[in-house]
Design an enzyme around this catalytic site. Structure first.
Site, short mmCIF file in Angstrom:
data_model
loop_
_atom_site.label_atom_id
_atom_site.label_comp_id
_atom_site.label_asym_id
_atom_site.label_seq_id
_atom_site.Cartn_x
_atom_site.Cartn_y
_atom_site.Cartn_z
N LYS A 89 0.67 -1.08 0.14
CA LYS A 89 -0.08 0.00 -0.17
C LYS A 89 1.04 1.27 0.03
O LYS A 89 0.47 1.88 -0.24
CB LYS A 89 -1.16 0.20 1.63
CG LYS A 89 -1.98 -1.06 1.24
CD LYS A 89 -3.22 -0.57 0.72
CE LYS A 89 -4.69 -1.45 0.18
NZ LYS A 89 -4.00 -2.33 1.55
N GLU A 111 -9.31 5.90 3.16
CA GLU A 111 -10.52 5.03 3.90
C GLU A 111 -9.51 3.58 4.30
O GLU A 111 -8.42 3.82 3.30
CB GLU A 111 -11.85 5.24 3.34
CG GLU A 111 -11.22 3.93 1.48
CD GLU A 111 -10.19 4.37 1.01
OE1 GLU A 111 -10.24 5.52 0.35
OE2 GLU A 111 -9.62 2.95 -0.07
N SER A 377 1.98 -9.70 -0.84
CA SER A 377 1.54 -8.19 -0.81
C SER A 377 1.13 -7.84 0.82
O SER A 377 1.49 -6.55 0.51
CB SER A 377 -0.06 -8.41 -0.99
OG SER A 377 -0.97 -8.89 -0.61
C1 LIG Z 1 -5.15 -3.45 1.34
C2 LIG Z 1 -5.04 -4.73 0.86
C3 LIG Z 1 -5.07 -6.19 -0.30
C4 LIG Z 1 -5.92 -5.73 -1.30
O1 LIG Z 1 -5.82 -4.64 -1.77
P1 LIG Z 1 -5.38 -4.78 -3.73
O2 LIG Z 1 -5.75 -2.96 -3.59
O3 LIG Z 1 -6.79 -5.88 -4.10
O4 LIG Z 1 -4.24 -4.58 -3.43
C5 LIG Z 1 -4.09 -7.47 -0.39
N1 LIG Z 1 -3.59 -7.85 0.21
C6 LIG Z 1 -2.43 -6.64 1.88
C7 LIG Z 1 -1.51 -7.39 2.48
C8 LIG Z 1 -3.49 -5.39 1.38
O5 LIG Z 1 -3.34 -4.58 2.89
#
Ligand SMILES: *Cc1c(COP(=O)(O)O)cnc(C)c1O
Length: 393
Positions: A89, A111, A377
């Site tokens: 993020k 948000e 992610s």
């Molecule tokens: C917020 C988040 C997501 C989902 O958000 P995307 O916009 O689809 O990437 C996925 N993995 C993690 C670790 C997150 O914090």
């Protein structure tokens, strides 16, 4: 390029800017200025310098040997979980705060669902000395308590959203309302590739550093920039957009988006948007969203707060419709099992969102010579409570 947004903000039939008239000046200011600002050398230099020395980029591309052994293919993990604040993020929030500064804004709103985007926003606001308010569903505040406190420690005001299921979509509604009432001095940092044009394109560009690095790293590692598969979980779709971006025109690279199947796609409790969604308008853009026959948004459900969203970004709706990206869904249980499996085989405890992408490995027709990249992610620290409650480890 084939999958680029057009001048009106559309990807095929999806996208655009469906906003109340009172929001028009804010969005129009962004639309008319974002490209020229983010392409100046001054912006590029500051963005890249912060990504390197503050976020910790490039993040490693790690060959997961034991996981590769298990699935009989070469599996690489793109370690976005090692970014400062624990997820991808922050790539986007750094980009947007630099843009907000250049637009002369003094205040930031955002948000958040899992709290990762809220923490990433609170972090860059502290870094730049800007005032910050984050809207968060009350239900999410309860299940992501450590992130609420992290934001507060960073000096951000966290405001609970009390409508609907009290999750991400409700927090987004509240943030939009705030922006309408504070148009001139405030920038709204949206946390995914959703919202009215130009947000989806802007956020995808900031996150595209992920696939840029994957290409360079694979070239160095195996002499070929193209993997056979790239896997990423999809909430709104920002980590997936970043991981897919520079491969979109390379049709031989299979791109797989993994949605939250919750208790099962047919259970009435999921967030499997491409499986269940129909075209409609959500948070300022035309996209696929889960809705009833008379167009009411269906409350989504997932064990992971970051995937608990009834829509997907318009780019992904287009990639789904054209067949460029294959979408799968993974249930809560499958994701939790995969999260424990990654912890035990590689010593990496993933975020539960991320565990959905890992769980999709078992559903691919892999061959020994295949090269697979999973976009990791985020890290699992924020999800310890959920792992503990699930308990099967
Ligand atoms: C917020 C988040 C997501 C989902 O958000 P995307 O916009 O689809 O990437 C996925 N993995 C993690 C670790 C997150 O914090």
């Amino acid at each position: 390029m084939k999958f680029d947004v057009d001048k009106d903000g559309y990807y095929g039939s999806f996208g655009g800017a469906y906003i109340p008239e009172m929001l028009y000046p804010n969005v129009e200011e962004l639309r008319s200025k974002y490209l020229s600002i983010i392409q100046t050398s001054d912006f590029v230099e500051e963005f890249q310098s912060l990504l390197k020395s503050y976020v910790g980029r490039p993040t490693p591309l790690y060959l997961a040997k034991r996981l590769s052994e298990k699935y009989q293919a070469s599996i690489y993990l793109k370690r976005e979980d090692l970014c400062h604040t624990g997820a991808h993020k922050i790539n986007n929030t750094i980009g947007q705060i630099l843009l907000a500064k250049r637009l002369g804004k003094q205040k930031i709103i955002a948000e958040t669902g899992a709290g990762q985007h809220g923490v990433a926003t609170a972090t860059v606001c502290a870094l730049m000395g800007m005032e910050c308010i984050v809207y968060m569903g009350k239900h999410d505040m309860e299940r992501q308590r450590p992130n609420v406190e992290r934001m507060r420690i960073l000096g951000t005001t966290v405001v609970p959203a009390l409508s609907g299921s009290m999750t991400l979509k409700d927090a987004t509604n509240e943030a939009m309302r705030h922006w309408i009432n504070n148009p001139t001095d405030t920038h709204y940092i949206i946390g995914s590739v959703v919202g009215p044009h130009p947000y989806p394109d802007m956020v995808a560009r900031f996150q595209s550093v992920i696939s840029e690095e994957i290409k360079n790293q694979l070239l160095t590692e195996i002499g070929n920039p193209f993997p056979d598969y790239v896997l990423a979980c999809v909430g709104g779709g920002s980590n997936a957009a970043g991981a897919f971006y520079h491969f979109l025109n390379d049709e031989h690279v299979h791109l797989i988006g993994v949605e939250a199947g919750g208790h099962g796609v047919d259970s009435g409790e999921s967030a499997a948007t491409t499986a269940l969604g129909k075209p409609g308008i959500l948070h300022g853009s035309k996209t696929l969203l889960m809705q009833t026959v008379d167009g009411q948004v269906v409350e989504p459900y997932s064990i992971s707060a970051g995937l608990d969203y009834p829509g997907i970004g318009p780019l992904h709706a287009h990639l789904f419709e054209t067949g460029r990206v294959e979408f799968m869904s993974v249930t809560d249980d499958e994701a939790m099992v995969a999260g424990i499996e990654l912890s035990r085989t590689e010593g990496i405890i993933p975020a539960i969102e991320t565990a959905h992408a890992v769980a999709a490995l078992a559903k691919l027709p892999l061959e020994r010579e295949d090269c697979v990249v999973i976009n990791l992610s985020g890290r699992g620290d924020k999800d310890l409570e959920t792992y503990i409650r699930w308990g099967k480890y």
